[in-house]
Scaffold this active site. Structure first.
Site: not given
Ligand code: T1G
Length: 696
Positions: A63, A104, A107, A127
């Protein structure tokens, strides 16, 4: 169609391609067109099957975290609505998974009938690291694919798994070597030809049967998985929701998952952990370093010193894939250093976190020397020698004599003046501080100490190198103790006074562990060794009434079996010692202090509040670019509880006015500068400002 979703058709298969850079987060602006495209594929009689795929480097990575806390996050179509739409299709839906399919994203993929993964793909439900639980059916569908014990471990740890492991666990149905989309289309065609039924994951209960008959194995796995959740709500909620998947019908369990999610997402702990997610990424954006600055190439590293720090630093670089030459004064010192490195890797192998083969490969990445000339081909040379300015300057002179032009010259000093070290060379622009934390091969924090002459490309190189070796880099300025240790000093300034006035070491340590630290300051002193602080004080001509007396009794902490606590029979568990209580009482009497009851809140006000105050001073002096950088330092270097988001995030929650009022109170009472509110802190309190609202 929309810029975020395109649909093409291939032999009766609709390929729905998502494109929402950089990581295909399931943002609101993507969910609407995606919902429409899935409905269209459902209603198009010529479509026999559907492939859901993503452009760019990864399938949906979750998400959109930045939407949480806004109405966008729950706006329809929500992620759960997308998932139930996918599951309702009467024709086979195949998710084509690549990159990091997380949260997500997984999911969504589990709401498809089938999943085909690229061999390099990773899948996970992280999460819990955001103080949440999977809120779109992840805790109810994953156990139906992997079985509940595997699911609860994956969800409570938040750790992703690779494609092969995902295939073995049942998360994906096939792993392909190349051309993922084409393979997924072929897979979908095959399923369409077979004619089904295409059973949605929600209707598959076979892997839940054993647990439904006997929950003992699951409960044991859940207990093991959540044992380290100390004070955090999300891990327990994750385990409970997976348990609901076993004991309740799908729809009921799904509804309860949503309830748990809504509760967590609006709580302070998740707000704190989401703050840290973005803060860690912000820390890598250094003001004044524009897109035109190019990093230097680092292909070979030289480490001077094979002691605890030098060996750990060398391992950190080798673990990040860089060859390292270690230099020491003698072969005996090198032998000792390499024996420790070998032992450390051996422990990882015995724990199963490293294979013998990988260990051998890493050991082969080291070379050793006692001759500085052997460092002449290194792109980065870092010293980790004795923490004494004259020693550092001498070592830098030797480094400079051999280092090639453009090589970065780094010091691992934890306190000393990097500008003074740089000024002692003819190339201050190449000099930088790389402050690792012990054990350097384990601790995530890397303070990048930017001297006033340090070149921008050197700072950028250090930042990128820090991330390459899986550290969490934060750029800090030059001052005594930089950010972390300077605030640690402020936190400890009044500890002895608290002991003399009536608190005990165990009460103070309990207040810290109740706050969420892994251990309190006195247990920490015993672990590190009381003699280190004693030697440091003596070198600075300082004294500590209790600390010096304890050291004079030969009590240095765990290593002597006695320190501020007792450690009986080699145990590492601190036990209160009546001898220490008597010593404190005697010192109190000698000083004519009347002991009194001291509240836990007073301990917080006289230790954590000064930390926040010192953080405000650090911001005023621009030693840190933003408050969230300070949070990242304390979370990754000093075990500040993640559920509180770091000292500055927590201060906003605690209330800046309350903090300033109490600092004024203790300043008036004790006269100690550490309690004198920093002008920035006072102005934020008086204007209703917050650290969160401050930008770099
Ligand atoms: N949402 C918004 N922005 C995100 C994002 C996300 N999920 N993931 C990454 N970004 C942005 C990040 O801030 C950065 O922005 C750019 O993308 C590159 O990220 C309902 C509730 C995918 C492994 O927890 O682990 O789903 O600084 O520098 O090192 O059940 O990003 O460039 O402006 O980290 O290559 C669950 C979180 C969400 C994954 C990539 N998902 N992301 O790593 O790049 S909650 C996560 C990561 C959810 C549902 C629930 C990593 C990555 P900027 P980066 P990277």
């Amino acid at each position: 169609m929309s810029e975020y979703v395109t649909v093409t058709h291939e032999g009766g298969i609709a390929i729905i391609m998502i494109d929402n850079p950089p990581v295909n987060a399931m943002s609101f602006h993507l969910r609407q067109p995606l919902y429409k495209a899935i409905e269209a594929a459902r209603d198009d009689a010529s479509v026999e099957g559907v492939v859901l795929a993503c452009a760019g480097r990864t399938f949906v990575s979750g998400a959109d975290i930045s939407e949480f806390g806004s109405e966008k996050a729950l706006a329809s179509p929500s992620l759960p609505e997308l998932c139930s739409l996918l599951e309702s299709l009467p024709k086979p839906v195949v998710a084509a998974i690549h990159g990091t399919t997380l949260g997500g994203g997984l999911e969504l993929a589990m709401s498809c009938h089938y999943r085909v993964a690229d061999k390099g793909a990773k899948v996970g439900l992280p999460e819990v690291k955001l103080g949440l639980l999977p809120g779109a059916g992840g805790t109810i569908r994953l156990p139906r694919l992997t079985g509940p014990e595997t699911a609860v471990k994956m969800i409570v740890s938040g750790t992703p798994i690779g494609a092969a492991q995902a295939l073995a666990a049942g998360v994906v149905d096939a792993v392909v070597e190349s051309d993922l989309t084409a393979e997924a289309v072929k897979f979908a065609k095959g399923k369409a030809t077979e004619g089904g039924p295409h059973i949605p994951v929600s209707a598959r209960d076979d892997k839940l049967v054993a647990a439904r008959n006997d929950l003992a194995a699951f409960d044991a796995a859940a207990k093991e998985a959540t044992k380290k959740s100390r004070g955090l709500d999300a891990p327990l909620a994750c385990a409970q929701s997976v348990r609901n998947a076993i004991t309740l019908p799908f729809d009921e369990a799904l509804a309860k998952e949503r309830e748990l999610f809504i509760k967590l997402v609006s709580g302070d702990q998740s707000r704190a952990q989401r703050h840290l997610f973005f803060a860690e990424r912000e820390a890598a954006k250094v003001p004044g370093i524009g897109k035109d600055v190019q990093p230097r190439n680092i292909a070979k590293v030289g480490v001077i010193g094979a002691g605890t720090m030098g060996g750990g630093i060398a391992m950190a670089f080798v673990n990040g894939g860089l060859p390292v030459t270690i230099l020491e004064m003698s072969d005996e010192a090198l032998d000792r250093g390499f024996a420790t490195i070998e032992k450390n890797y051996g422990i990882s192998v015995s724990r199963g976190s490293l294979t013998e083969e990988a260990k051998a490969k890493r050991m082969a990445s080291f070379s050793r020397t006692t001759d500085y000339a052997d460092l002449s081909d290194c792109d980065l040379i870092i010293e980790a020698v004795f923490e004494e300015m004259s020693v550092k300057k001498d070592v830098f002179a030797k480094i400079e004599a051999v280092a090639k032009p453009g090589a970065i010259l780094a010091t691992n000093t934890s306190y000393l003046d990097v500008d003074a070290i740089a000024a002692n060379t003819s190339r201050p622009q190449d000099v930088i501080g790389l402050h690792f934390f012990s054990p350097a091969n384990v601790m995530k924090l890397l303070e990048i100490v930017r001297g006033k002459e340090t070149a921008a490309d050197v700072v950028l190189t250090a930042l990128q190198l820090g991330r390459k070796i899986a550290k969490v880099p934060v750029v800090v300025g030059v001052c005594h103790g930089f950010v972390g240790n300077r605030m640690l000093g402020a936190r400890g300034e009044d500890l002895e006074a608290l002991l003399l006035e009536g608190a005990s070491p165990e009460q103070i340590d309990r207040v810290f562990t109740d706050f969420g630290f892994v251990m309190g300051p006195f247990a920490m002193w015993d672990l590190a060794g009381l003699d280190i602080g004693w030697r440091n004080r003596k070198s600075l001509g300082k004294t500590a009434v209790i600390g010096d007396a304890v050291c004079e009794m030969g009590r240095f902490g765990q290593k002597t079996g006695k320190g501020m606590y007792l450690y009986e029979n080699g145990s590492r568990t601190p036990k209160p010692d009546p001898e220490i209580a008597a010593l404190i009482e005697d010192k109190t009497k000698e000083l004519g202090i009347a002991r009194r009851e001291i509240s836990d809140q007073e301990i917080i006000e006289r230790t954590i509040y000064p930390m926040v105050n010192e953080g405000a001073r650090i911001l005023e002096e621009k030693i840190a670019a933003r408050p969230s950088d300070i949070d990242i330092v304390w979370i990754n270097g000093y075990g500040f509880p993640v559920g509180k988001g770091g000292p500055m995030f927590w201060a906003d929650l605690e209330g800046l006015s309350k903090i300033v009022a109490q600092l004024d109170h203790w300043h008036a009472k004790t006269g100690k500068a550490v309690f004198d509110p920093a002008p920035l802190l006072r102005s934020l309190a008086e204007t209703g400002g917050s650290f969160a609202a401050m930008k770099a």
